[in-house]
Design a protein around this motif. Structure first.
Motif, short mmCIF file in Angstrom:
data_model
loop_
_atom_site.label_atom_id
_atom_site.label_comp_id
_atom_site.label_asym_id
_atom_site.label_seq_id
_atom_site.Cartn_x
_atom_site.Cartn_y
_atom_site.Cartn_z
N ILE A 40 -9.13 -9.46 -1.64
CA ILE A 40 -10.15 -9.45 -0.60
C ILE A 40 -10.95 -10.76 -0.71
O ILE A 40 -11.27 -11.21 -1.81
CB ILE A 40 -11.04 -8.19 -0.72
CG1 ILE A 40 -12.10 -8.16 0.38
CG2 ILE A 40 -11.69 -8.08 -2.09
CD1 ILE A 40 -12.83 -6.83 0.47
N ILE A 98 -8.82 -9.03 4.18
CA ILE A 98 -7.68 -8.92 3.28
C ILE A 98 -7.00 -10.28 3.15
O ILE A 98 -6.81 -10.98 4.14
CB ILE A 98 -6.68 -7.88 3.82
CG1 ILE A 98 -7.32 -6.49 3.75
CG2 ILE A 98 -5.38 -7.92 3.02
CD1 ILE A 98 -6.54 -5.45 4.49
N SER A 109 -3.76 5.40 -7.06
CA SER A 109 -3.46 4.08 -6.51
C SER A 109 -4.74 3.33 -6.17
O SER A 109 -5.77 3.93 -5.89
CB SER A 109 -2.61 4.23 -5.23
OG SER A 109 -3.39 4.76 -4.18
N GLY A 161 -14.83 -10.36 3.08
CA GLY A 161 -14.44 -8.96 3.21
C GLY A 161 -13.15 -8.75 3.97
O GLY A 161 -12.86 -7.65 4.44
N GLN A 167 -5.78 -0.13 -3.70
CA GLN A 167 -5.42 -1.27 -2.88
C GLN A 167 -6.27 -2.44 -3.36
O GLN A 167 -7.26 -2.25 -4.08
CB GLN A 167 -5.66 -0.95 -1.40
CG GLN A 167 -4.80 0.25 -0.98
CD GLN A 167 -4.82 0.57 0.50
OE1 GLN A 167 -5.48 -0.09 1.29
NE2 GLN A 167 -4.09 1.60 0.89
N ASN A 181 0.83 -1.20 0.00
CA ASN A 181 0.00 0.00 0.00
C ASN A 181 0.87 1.26 0.00
O ASN A 181 0.52 2.27 -0.62
CB ASN A 181 -0.92 0.02 1.23
CG ASN A 181 -1.94 -1.11 1.20
OD1 ASN A 181 -2.18 -1.70 0.16
ND2 ASN A 181 -2.53 -1.39 2.34
N TRP A 234 -8.52 -4.40 -2.15
CA TRP A 234 -9.96 -4.40 -1.85
C TRP A 234 -10.70 -3.31 -2.60
O TRP A 234 -11.92 -3.36 -2.72
CB TRP A 234 -10.19 -4.24 -0.34
CG TRP A 234 -9.63 -2.97 0.24
CD1 TRP A 234 -8.38 -2.78 0.74
CD2 TRP A 234 -10.30 -1.71 0.37
NE1 TRP A 234 -8.23 -1.49 1.17
CE2 TRP A 234 -9.38 -0.81 0.97
CE3 TRP A 234 -11.58 -1.26 0.07
CZ2 TRP A 234 -9.71 0.51 1.25
CZ3 TRP A 234 -11.90 0.07 0.35
CH2 TRP A 234 -10.97 0.94 0.93
N GLN A 235 -9.95 -2.32 -3.11
CA GLN A 235 -10.63 -1.23 -3.82
C GLN A 235 -10.93 -1.61 -5.27
O GLN A 235 -11.85 -1.05 -5.87
CB GLN A 235 -9.78 0.05 -3.77
CG GLN A 235 -9.73 0.67 -2.38
CD GLN A 235 -8.81 1.87 -2.30
OE1 GLN A 235 -7.68 1.84 -2.78
NE2 GLN A 235 -9.29 2.94 -1.69
#
Lengths: 412, 412
Positions: free
Chosen positions: A140, A146, A94, A144, A96, A75, A98-99
């Motif tokens: 993910i 990581i 950027s 939910g 991550q 990250n 999960w995004q």
């Protein structure tokens, strides 16, 4: 616009200066007209530090918390890379894991990628963003939480993005400038390959050539992702590095592409096993259940109802194998005289898709080793690979002799 | 089960040993029957390192990327704290801001908390989890990007969780053992307060007593969260530290709770300003628009249509104030002779809710300073605070004399 995936490993983003250098490479591709997806690793050393903290805190850690901790290094570099690109007036942001979201299985610390939706990032490309910087190695879970993909997982992330976005190519920037016919530290005649077939790369990767993670090569082969390995420390042209591609894309190639070797293999011999139908299945089921990765297997000719069974496994799994065999003996499942572990061996392999159509490769290999007075302990072969176990002290000699015998210093 | 919020600052989680120590404190509260929400900061130094990298990469950074980078330190400690608790057989798991999700505004790097849904964490408490470890300082914007709450934001996170979960108390573990009547490094007679009212704490925090972030105290006051400040480096009883609470909860208190001081204030004098109706509004609008935080304001008696206007502002904003005043003069908005900046001053304040019902506090303060021969340059007062600017060289003397005069070394 065509999409290019560029992946930068830990040494390529180890400092702010190196991140700038990598960003400049990205800028070159953007200027050519590519929309670029950059996959970054953590700064080199960071992930090891985090893994060390987790192990010290909790030797039998909860893998969900392990993932939450060790994913943080990527990250940091993703954000810094996006900022560096912005400073160069390249529109970037950027993401991550999960995004995105990069959806994976729930098998924490070695999760498998299940889906990469492209709408989110493509929408931003549509708005004029030119570079999506994605934190590698992470995703993910359906719950939910990581997940991480296992060590080297950033290569796999890069290939998966290239497949999902139908990228023109996936460039893996690393600290070596390509794939070599063998390790240049062992043979000064080692030659960089311009192209190598997926199958060959897969064999080399699984044999310990640490250029690419095996899973990433498998994935690239399945989805026909053109994969290029090149150095982030040199000025690069479009033809730099080594292209890992379909064998159809390779016009001419040597019969043998490379010589690989591994010092981390042990030879295990179960002496005088009571032979009966199904005994091999019993032995290797017990080893598999104990988590021992058996590679080569040889069964000697049975005499008077007893046989010797030899197999190889990674050196660090010897204790586990011994425990599993002793337990099986104790339970009366297997009967054998003794288990001899020989860790003073090395595995030498010659790899090449040309073997499919050329005969005599094995004979040439054995003759070459014999001429050097090297005794072969175990042999296994696959369609495109021949591996032998030999005394470890002959390893360098064997590699050099085979490299010469197959004329790997000369291009096809 | 009743809920307790425990927040551990950077020095309290600086090493794995300190995390273990903090986890033990959490275990004590779990054993008492609390469900605990632990809010953690990053290991001390980590956030500064990340901020440094961002600033070096991009001086005028994109705050969204800044947040993505600097929030990573808290994720590491949250995971490590959960693992440490698990090792102690306390059922625990970590949450990152976006997983809660802690919803904030989109004002990156100083976002405001908008909502903390409790269902996610409460469901886990219902399943037997005893500790939710939450990464402090971070949240998620309506656009799905990571936000941070500004420096010291973990205190605010803790109070917001205490409000959302109607916690019995919010314990802030830090490297000091409570709130003192003044800084013990300046007066050896400084006494730790057992209780202090929200309003007093707010004044002290905004005056630079760095125990708690101002916003967290405001939030605690609004939602009536009982806030306790205590040390993570000492064995703690239920009565340890300082309780920050409603003034109704304080049975007896001194008229003055504490003496605060600040070296970072400058005295600015606009000499011979052309006086006219609205001139003060014009000056302070210009300063406000330039981002200058004006604290004290004094206007001298006007003579022949001209006046002197004195104000104070943080030392590091002096250049900005000078630039704004010169610009306003250049534009003909304000007419003045010169602007004199005096950075060799200190601000001394006495704070206490008792002032509301007791007269003579100001008189006593001025007499005390006068008896020591200390000249007062500027005065401001609020309902529960009197502040003066004096020569900086008298600062320690003034603090000690006022501490004695108001008998702060003695409990009420």
């Amino acid at each position: 616009m065509p999409v290019l995936v560029m992946k930068f490993g830990g040494t390529s983003v180890a400092t702010l200066d190196r991140i700038r250098r990598a960003a400049k490479r990205v800028g070159v591709e953007v200027a050519k007209g590519y929309d670029v997806i950059v996959i970054v690793s953590a700064m080199s050393g960071k992930t090891n530090e985090l893994v060390g903290w987790v192990n010290e805190t909790s030797p039998l850690f909860d893998a969900r918390e392990y993932d939450a901790v060790v994913s943080s290094g990527e990250n940091v570099t993703a954000g810094l890379m996006a900022l560096t690109l912005q400073e160069m007036d390249v529109p970037a942001r950027s993401w991550q894991g999960w995004q995105v979201p990069l959806k994976t299985s729930s098998v924490h610390s070695s999760a498998r990628i299940e889906e990469i939706p492209t709408d989110n990032i493509n929408a931003k490309f549509g708005e004029g963003m030119r570079v999506a910087v994605v934190a590698g190695f992470q995703g993910i879970s359906p719950e939910g939480r990581i997940t991480t993909l296992g060590r080297g997982g950033s290569d796999t992330t890069a290939v998966a993005f290239a497949a999902a976005f139908q990228a023109e190519r996936c460039d893996i920037y690393t600290d070596v400038d390509g794939v070599y016919t063998t390790d240049p530290r062992v043979s000064s005649k080692a030659r960089k390959l311009d192209k190598i077939a997926f199958e060959e790369m897969l064999e080399l990767a699984s044999l310990g050539a640490k250029v690419l993670q095996t899973r990433s090569v498998e994935l690239a082969m399945r989805y026909k992702v053109r994969l290029r390995v090149l150095s982030s420390f040199e000025e690069q042209s479009d033809e730099a590095g080594t292209l890992v591609c379909d064998e159809e894309d390779i016009m001419e190639s040597n019969v043998v592409a490379g010589v690989a070797f591994s010092r981390d293999e042990a030879k295990m011999t179960l002496v005088s096993v009571a032979d009966r139908p199904g005994i091999a299945a019993t032995i290797f089921t017990a080893l598999s259940e104990a988590g021992v990765n058996v590679d080569m297997i040889v069964q000697n000719i049975s005499e008077e109802g007893r046989t010797d069974m030899t197999f190889s496994c990674p050196t660090d799994q010897v204790a586990r194998a011994e425990k599993a065999m002793d337990a099986a003996k104790g339970e009366g499942i297997i009967n054998f005289h003794e288990l001899i572990a020989d860790t003073d061996v090395a595995k030498i392999s010659v790899v090449g898709i040309g073997m499919r159509s050329h005969t005599g490769v094995a004979a040439k290999m054995f003759q070459c080793l014999s001429a050097e007075g090297i005794n072969i302990k175990v042999i296994t072969t696959s369609e495109i690979k021949i591996s032998v176990l030999i005394d470890r002290k002959y390893m360098e000699l064997a590699v050099q002799a085979l490299h010469d015998a197959f004329e790997l210093d000369k291009a096809a």
